[in-house]
Enzyme design. Structure first.
Site: not given
Length: 241
Positions: A58-60
């Protein structure tokens, strides 16, 4: 970060926005892999060195659910489910504009020349499909917002952000693909992985895990609702006069 669901072979964690999947020079703080390894030391190398069994990243900048396996066998089984599109992810996204109905964005995503860390819809990119459906329409003065349920059918980096921006409805708070200055949400992007649904790799039973909107995102919706209610009341008063 908290654990939303777990059993003997897998777990689903809920990560906040701003927490990276792994520690790096760009993100030196506590990361998801580090926290999971501290909670479950035995999964540190499941799926590879310092991967902690994580099946999908999951993207930062994004908050929400992270799926991880506790055994190598289950890790491989979950990966097969992902490739067969049996792991369904539903994101909540607030976008600029009034996006009515349901839409399937089927456009390849690839690199932008001379722009590091930025992607775009590109003919030479990799195939990407994103389904989205309006959940609710919000209005702030003359400005429209749409709260969407978004379901990516492929897993490309920044896919949802790129597709929605290209479609003309950038995500609120996205300073890379949307407005650089967003007064409604200046500190993060309004994108949250709300629901994970998948068949359990051992029992075959359907697993559904949900994550409520974080307080900072819920507050944005409440703020817009209050403004709209106030504007509507002002208009009523002006008509009466």
């Amino acid at each position: 970060m908290c654990i939303r669901d777990r059993d003997d072979v897998l777990l689903v964690a809920d990560k906040p926005a701003g927490m990276a999947m792994r520690t790096s020079s760009k993100f030196p703080g506590v990361a998801v892999i580090q926290q999971l390894t501290e909670l479950y030391p035995g999964i540190a190398h499941i799926g590879g060195v310092e991967r902690a069994g994580i099946v999908m990243r999951v993207d930062t900048e994004v908050s929400g659910l992270v799926l991880a396996a506790k055994t190598e066998e289950v890790y491989r089984a979950l990966h097969r489910l992902v490739k067969r599109q049996r792991v369904q992810r539903v994101y909540s996204a607030l976008v600029d504009g009034y996006l009515r109905g349901e839409h399937m964005i089927d456009e390849p995503v690839g690199n932008v020349k001379r722009a590091r860390e930025r992607l775009s819809v590109a003919r030479e990119g990799r195939p990407a499909r994103t389904y989205c459906r309006m959940q609710r329409h919000y209005k702030e003065g003359d400005h429209d917002y749409s709260l969407l349920d978004v379901r990516p059918e492929t897993s490309r980096l920044h896919q949802i952000r790129v597709h929605l921006s290209w479609y003309g409805f950038p995500i609120v708070g996205d300073r890379v693909y949307g407005m650089r200055h967003q007064p409604v949400l200046p500190d993060r992007i309004f994108l949250h992985l709300s629901v994970l649904t998948f068949p359990h790799p051992v029992t075959g039973e359907e697993v559904r895990v949900e994550s409520p909107l974080p307080p900072e995102l819920y507050s944005v919706l409440r703020y817009i609702c209050l403004l709209y209610t106030s504007d509507a009341a002002d208009e009523e008063d002006s008509v009466d006069l």
